[in-house]
Design a protein around this motif. Structure first.
Motif, PDB file in Angstrom:
ATOM      1  N   ARG A 218       0.831  -1.204   0.000  1.00  0.00           N
ATOM      2  CA  ARG A 218       0.000   0.000   0.000  1.00  0.00           C
ATOM      3  C   ARG A 218       0.871   1.262   0.000  1.00  0.00           C
ATOM      4  O   ARG A 218       1.414   1.666   1.027  1.00  0.00           O
ATOM      5  N   ASP A 220      -0.229   4.254  -0.442  1.00  0.00           N
ATOM      6  CA  ASP A 220      -0.931   5.392   0.151  1.00  0.00           C
ATOM      7  C   ASP A 220      -0.864   5.383   1.673  1.00  0.00           C
ATOM      8  O   ASP A 220      -1.564   6.153   2.334  1.00  0.00           O
ATOM      9  N   ASP A 249      -2.158   1.800  -4.781  1.00  0.00           N
ATOM     10  CA  ASP A 249      -3.055   2.413  -3.803  1.00  0.00           C
ATOM     11  C   ASP A 249      -4.139   1.425  -3.392  1.00  0.00           C
ATOM     12  O   ASP A 249      -4.243   0.318  -3.919  1.00  0.00           O
TER      13      ASP A 249
END
Length: 311
Positions: A218, A220, A249
């Motif tokens: 991930r 983000d 993301d």
């Protein structure tokens, strides 16, 4: 008056959190007839607004590294409390989950090391959960081994399993690497893999190409799961398997992992995250959520058109 900042975060690798709550006023006023909700698209703006008394509660997950990075003047305006908030875990794509561990995708054969149960289980020892808590979460968390939040009612019978299996917060890297090597050597001796799966110097190869783990990380969550993913990738590479770091993301990861077909073989490993949920005394449905294919969160998502994991 100090403002209130609610924070969430955590890692079945670890679980955790920090939360900042309002101080109780000396004298209570009347019930509010309106609540105003402001939306901020950047975390640092929400934090600043709360500290400067432009908002009362910043209700969003804030990790330990972010809190630790605040200047002292800002932190002095906030009250910090530790609360359970969530967990990080790793989800494997174990297709086909049986010998000889081969997947055919786009007309090509792939060897999936995580189709071997012993390899998957060895990551319990390969990963140092305490390191993740101390160095990535800045202490804002705790090592976890099951889906049951430590300290909550009814969880001890689940968390005792880790002790009975000899698992520790620090892990055992030497044992993990030995177990993975033994599992891959055993696989290499299978008739279907003999001469195809071989150790070539420091790396395992299949059909003369490096055995590669497609790791969805991930991007983000730059201060959390991005760093967690890099650490775990480095640990896996110590076992002689290349790691392709796919920095995606949430939307792209979720669509691929939870909605996609594992048979497409687009991923091997994913840095999951879960909210803490409610305080509860009974955990049977959480066992089902995290481990039962029929619940819908295991690879395949209970979609009859997909390959689905079965125990």
């Amino acid at each position: 008056m100090k403002k209130c900042l609610c924070t969430l975060m955590g890692l079945i690798i670890i679980s955790s959190v920090l939360a900042l709550m309002t101080e109780g006023a000396e004298q209570k006023g009347p019930l509010a007839d309106k609540v105003y909700i402001n939306v901020r698209m950047q975390e640092e703006i929400g934090l600043k607004d709360t500290a400067e008394e432009l908002t009362d509660i910043f209700f969003y997950g804030v990790g330990g590294p972010v809190i630790s990075g605040l200047d002292q003047a800002t932190r002095d305006k906030l009250d910090l409390y530790t609360v359970p908030s969530g967990s990080w875990s790793l989800l494997f794509n174990p297709i086909p989950n049986q010998s000889p561990y081969l997947v055919k995708a786009d007309g090509k054969d792939y060897f999936n090391p995580f189709a071997i149960r012993a390899v998957r289980f060895a990551l319990n020892d390969l990963i140092n959960r305490k390191y993740i808590v101390d160095e990535i979460l800045f202490g804002a968390g705790g090592p976890t081994f099951t889906m049951a939040t430590p300290g909550q009612p009814g969880t001890s019978k689940y968390n005792l399993l880790a002790n009975r299996m000899g698992l520790t917060e620090e892990g055992d890297e030497k044992k993990a690497l030995s177990d993975i090597t033994a599992a891959l050597e055993s696989a290499a001796a299978l008739p279907e893999l003999m001469g195809r799966l071989v150790k070539n110097g420091a790396w395992w190869t299949f059909d003369q190409e490096p055995v590669t783990i497609k790791f969805l990380i991930r991007v983000d969550d730059p201060q959390g799961r991005l760093k967690e993913g890099e650490y775990i990738a480095q640990q896996i590479e110590k076992a002689g398997m290349k790691v392709e770091r796919l920095l995606w993301d949430r939307a792209k990861c979720s669509n691929t992992v939870y909605s996609g077909n594992p048979a497409a073989y687009q991923w091997n490993l994913y840095t999951e995250g879960w909210g803490a949920g409610a305080t509860r005394a009974f955990w049977e449905h959480i066992v089902a959520q995290m481990y039962a294919p029929w619940y819908g969160y295991m690879p395949g998502g209970k979609n009859p058109e997909n390959w689905n994991y079965q125990h």
